[in-house]
Scaffold this motif. Structure first.
Motif, PDB file in Angstrom:
ATOM      1  N   MET A  94     -35.868 118.605  96.673  1.00 15.01           N
ATOM      2  CA  MET A  94     -34.468 118.471  97.084  1.00 15.01           C
ATOM      3  C   MET A  94     -33.571 118.079  95.912  1.00 15.01           C
ATOM      4  O   MET A  94     -32.523 117.455  96.098  1.00 15.01           O
ATOM      5  N   GLY A  95     -33.939 118.452  94.719  1.00 17.37           N
ATOM      6  CA  GLY A  95     -33.158 118.113  93.534  1.00 17.37           C
ATOM      7  C   GLY A  95     -31.766 118.731  93.545  1.00 17.37           C
ATOM      8  O   GLY A  95     -30.806 118.140  93.063  1.00 17.37           O
ATOM      9  N   TRP A  96     -31.668 119.914  94.130  1.00 18.96           N
ATOM     10  CA  TRP A  96     -30.357 120.565  94.204  1.00 18.96           C
ATOM     11  C   TRP A  96     -29.395 119.733  95.043  1.00 18.96           C
ATOM     12  O   TRP A  96     -28.191 119.682  94.755  1.00 18.96           O
ATOM     13  N   LEU A  97     -29.905 119.056  96.059  1.00 18.70           N
ATOM     14  CA  LEU A  97     -29.056 118.210  96.894  1.00 18.70           C
ATOM     15  C   LEU A  97     -28.568 116.999  96.106  1.00 18.70           C
ATOM     16  O   LEU A  97     -27.398 116.610  96.213  1.00 18.70           O
ATOM     17  N   ALA A  98     -29.437 116.425  95.304  1.00 21.14           N
ATOM     18  CA  ALA A  98     -29.027 115.300  94.459  1.00 21.14           C
ATOM     19  C   ALA A  98     -27.945 115.730  93.481  1.00 21.14           C
ATOM     20  O   ALA A  98     -26.961 115.012  93.272  1.00 21.14           O
ATOM     21  N   ALA A  99     -28.097 116.909  92.894  1.00 20.09           N
ATOM     22  CA  ALA A  99     -27.090 117.407  91.955  1.00 20.09           C
ATOM     23  C   ALA A  99     -25.763 117.662  92.662  1.00 20.09           C
ATOM     24  O   ALA A  99     -24.691 117.318  92.137  1.00 20.09           O
TER      25      ALA A  99
ATOM     26  N   HIS B 141     -35.649 115.183  85.658  1.00 20.98           N
ATOM     27  CA  HIS B 141     -36.833 115.328  86.513  1.00 20.98           C
ATOM     28  C   HIS B 141     -36.438 115.356  87.988  1.00 20.98           C
ATOM     29  O   HIS B 141     -36.979 116.139  88.758  1.00 20.98           O
ATOM     30  N   LEU B 142     -35.504 114.501  88.377  1.00 19.43           N
ATOM     31  CA  LEU B 142     -35.078 114.459  89.772  1.00 19.43           C
ATOM     32  C   LEU B 142     -34.479 115.793  90.205  1.00 19.43           C
ATOM     33  O   LEU B 142     -34.802 116.317  91.264  1.00 19.43           O
TER      34      LEU B 142
END
Length: 108
Positions: free
Chosen positions: A43-48, A36-37
């Protein structure tokens, strides 16, 4: 290119490849609700990318350390040094006297 640099680059690439696989598995199996994040937030791509980067640093360091430790020469037996002397140890009684204190005087 020197062999050590080639070894380092190869193992760093393997470590970052393992990190990409690890993060993909974390997202695929939805560990700690990471799917989900990464997929549903803005900004999920940044977390990945941060997970891949930080895990890549750890995995690359571990991969390179394993590669360096495997380079040890196991064919030669240990050499040099002298055997340790064995001595008979005899216990000795030691007495320690505590100085007398006056009643009512606090310790320092």
């Amino acid at each position: 290119m020197p062999k050590l640099i080639r070894l380092y680059i190869t193992n760093v690439a393997i470590g970052f490849g393992l990190a990409v696989i690890f993060v993909a598995m974390l997202v695929a199996f939805d560990i700690a609700n990471l799917r989900h994040l990464v997929l549903e937030t803005e900004m999920g791509w940044l977390a990945a990318m941060m997970m891949v980067l930080f895990n890549g640093v750890v995995f690359a360091g571990a991969q390179f350390a394993i590669a360096v430790m495997r380079m040890a020469d196991d064919d030669t037996p240990p050499r040099g040094g002298r055997p340790a002397r064995l001595t008979d140890l005899v216990p000795v009684r030691v007495t320690a006297a505590q100085p007398a204190r006056r009643p009512g005087v606090p310790r320092r």
